[in-house]
Enzyme design. Sequence first.
Site, mmCIF file in Angstrom:
data_model
loop_
_atom_site.group_PDB
_atom_site.id
_atom_site.type_symbol
_atom_site.label_atom_id
_atom_site.label_comp_id
_atom_site.label_asym_id
_atom_site.label_seq_id
_atom_site.Cartn_x
_atom_site.Cartn_y
_atom_site.Cartn_z
ATOM 1 C CG ASP A 1 -3.228 4.384 -3.555
ATOM 2 O OD1 ASP A 1 -2.709 4.137 -2.449
ATOM 3 O OD2 ASP A 1 -2.937 5.386 -4.242
ATOM 4 C CG HIS B 1 -2.261 0.664 0.934
ATOM 5 N ND1 HIS B 1 -2.450 1.601 -0.048
ATOM 6 C CD2 HIS B 1 -3.474 0.524 1.539
ATOM 7 C CE1 HIS B 1 -3.695 2.016 -0.046
ATOM 8 N NE2 HIS B 1 -4.349 1.381 0.912
#
Length: 412
Positions: A391, A387
Amino acid sequence: MTQLVDIRVPQDDQQGTHHVLANWLKTPGEPVTANMPLVDLETDKVMVEVAAPASGILKEVLKKPGEDVEPGTLLGRIEIGLAELPSAPVITYSNIHVEPTPTNDRREGADKMLLSPAVRRLVKTHHLDLSAIHGSGRRGRVTKQDIHAYLKQRKVPVAEDLPVLSSTETAPQTPTTGPPSTRIPHDAMRRRIAAHMTESLLHTAPHVTTVFEADLSAIVRHRNQYKASFKQQGTKLTFSAYFVAAAVKALEWVPRVNSRFHEDSLELFADMNIGIGTALDDRGLIVPVLQRAQTRNLLGIAAELQRLTEAARSGTLEPADLQGGTFTLSNHGVSGSLVATPIIINQPQTAILGIGKLEKRVIVREIDGNDSILIRPMAYVTLTIDHRALDAYQANRFMTRFVEVIENWNAE
């Protein structure tokens, strides 16, 4: 006049590779020839041979089997410059004896080093004659898989692969207050897997997983139509080949997934070097890399997958087969898993694709404006991302394209 030549661990291009000295193939005092295999190093990935840097006599051994070593570590020394050197003996599997004999302990001990500890345990457990077993490993060495195949052919059940203890040894046990148990020491591969997975999940990358579902009807039909012709060309057409090909299309659609995170930038790779998670029974997991997958058609992908998986399971992968991966695919469904999450990212990559078990399920589809109940071969597919680098937007775009290619497969 004599001179000592150092034997060192070669410098390794694989960042972070951990080495353990597995075997010496000669003992001090024995003659060696330049470029002959002299030391086996076990990494978390492959067994690597260190060749003798010169001809002479193995003068001293400075590191013992089981010790950790790093690139550049001094392992031992060879004495050169002697007036006469005896010829190096030719060692074959027919003269290897697992049980020592009082008259030949030293020679037998050197020969035993040609075999991995797991192979020696199986040979001793089943009282095998190695001359009767074909070796598929490097330079004809007998591997654990060779022994399993031999025992299966003879319809002999394979004994549990536990350490063979001598009459003076006892297995480490848990305290007597608990149930009886035996501990199996971790080998280098298991220790490295544990460290690598812990580092990836807990210390490096925040993991997020997106889950999709794919209808595999199109690739099932295509495979049924073409697997015979692939076989005639010496290639097994597996579902994994389709998944790799679809991953290439998805990576072309979302290039940021084929990347590496740096503190100041995201490095995007031009080549799609796709690692394939390959289970090695109880020994762990290895990830051979299919290089430049974007340049291969389905036949080329299937042929290279076959080569890599066969080499991984026979222990004959080369170091180059494990280098340069930019993205990884884990087809965990082959062992029955529907969903695995999160599949831990193979650092320093930024994403890993997971494929669950193919399973016929009842689904609802709208056909000509009406809801219809159908039975289709379905699989859950996942993408676990770092992350920091990606995304949900990029992850879901990748998976949408991946599923689209699978469900609308067109021969290429």
